[in-house]
Design a protein around this motif. Structure first.
Motif, short mmCIF file in Angstrom:
data_model
loop_
_atom_site.label_atom_id
_atom_site.label_comp_id
_atom_site.label_asym_id
_atom_site.label_seq_id
_atom_site.Cartn_x
_atom_site.Cartn_y
_atom_site.Cartn_z
N ASP A 5 -5.94 4.86 2.57
CA ASP A 5 -5.50 3.97 3.48
C ASP A 5 -6.07 4.28 4.80
O ASP A 5 -6.05 3.15 5.74
CB ASP A 5 -4.01 3.77 3.62
N ARG A 16 0.52 -0.44 4.16
CA ARG A 16 0.91 -1.16 3.01
C ARG A 16 2.52 -1.75 2.72
O ARG A 16 2.87 -2.50 2.11
CB ARG A 16 0.29 -1.02 1.76
N GLN A 23 1.41 -6.41 4.78
CA GLN A 23 0.66 -5.34 5.14
C GLN A 23 0.25 -5.31 6.58
O GLN A 23 0.27 -6.50 7.18
CB GLN A 23 -0.72 -5.29 4.24
#
Length: 155
Positions: A5, A16, A23
């Motif tokens: 991420d 997320r 998101q």
């Protein structure tokens, strides 16, 4: 958060899992990226692994994370301690350091500015801190004094 991420090249992180289920892409400071890179040299792991794990390599639970923060803070004499306190401190310091409330709203993921205002909730001393520097009357008078002094020197 998973290791994948984090976008170190663009200094961003994709969050997320959030309360509003939308998101969020959030910038990371250069310093935070460096800290995370150093952490990952010891932590290792694949892109799909959780960023923060327990001793068994499993995702760190919210409770374990909170206990770690409480222990860290109380060892340093900080009495008000929680994950939420970090958000409030970040918000207040962001604004005190010159950040604007509209960007802060985006960073915190608030859909309504009134929620962000609760986070900022500045105290009287904080408001007074830069008041003379930014209020229109003092700004005008100070620039007027500078012009007046410049005119005197030219004479």
């Amino acid at each position: 958060l998973k290791i994948g991420d984090i976008d170190f090249e663009n200094e961003m992180v994709a969050i997320r899992t959030v309360k509003n289920r939308k998101q969020q892409i959030v910038p990371l400071s250069h310093n935070m990226c460096e800290i995370l890179k150093e952490y990952l040299t010891f932590r290792k792991g694949e892109l799909d692994d959780y960023l923060f794990i327990n001793t068994y390599g499993e995702q760190l639970t919210k409770g374990a994370f909170e206990k770690s923060i409480i222990r860290y803070n109380t060892d340093r004499g900080i009495s008000i301690t929680s994950i939420h306190a970090f958000r409030h401190s970040f918000a207040k310091m962001y604004v005190k350091n010159g950040g604007d409330v509209f960007r802060l709203q985006k960073l915190l993921g608030h859909s309504d500015i009134s929620t962000t205002r609760i986070y900022v909730n500045l105290f009287a001393n904080d408001i007074k801190e830069n008041y003379e520097k930014f209020n229109p009357l003092d700004t005008l008078l100070n620039s007027s004094k500078k012009e007046h002094m410049t005119m005197k020197k030219k004479r």
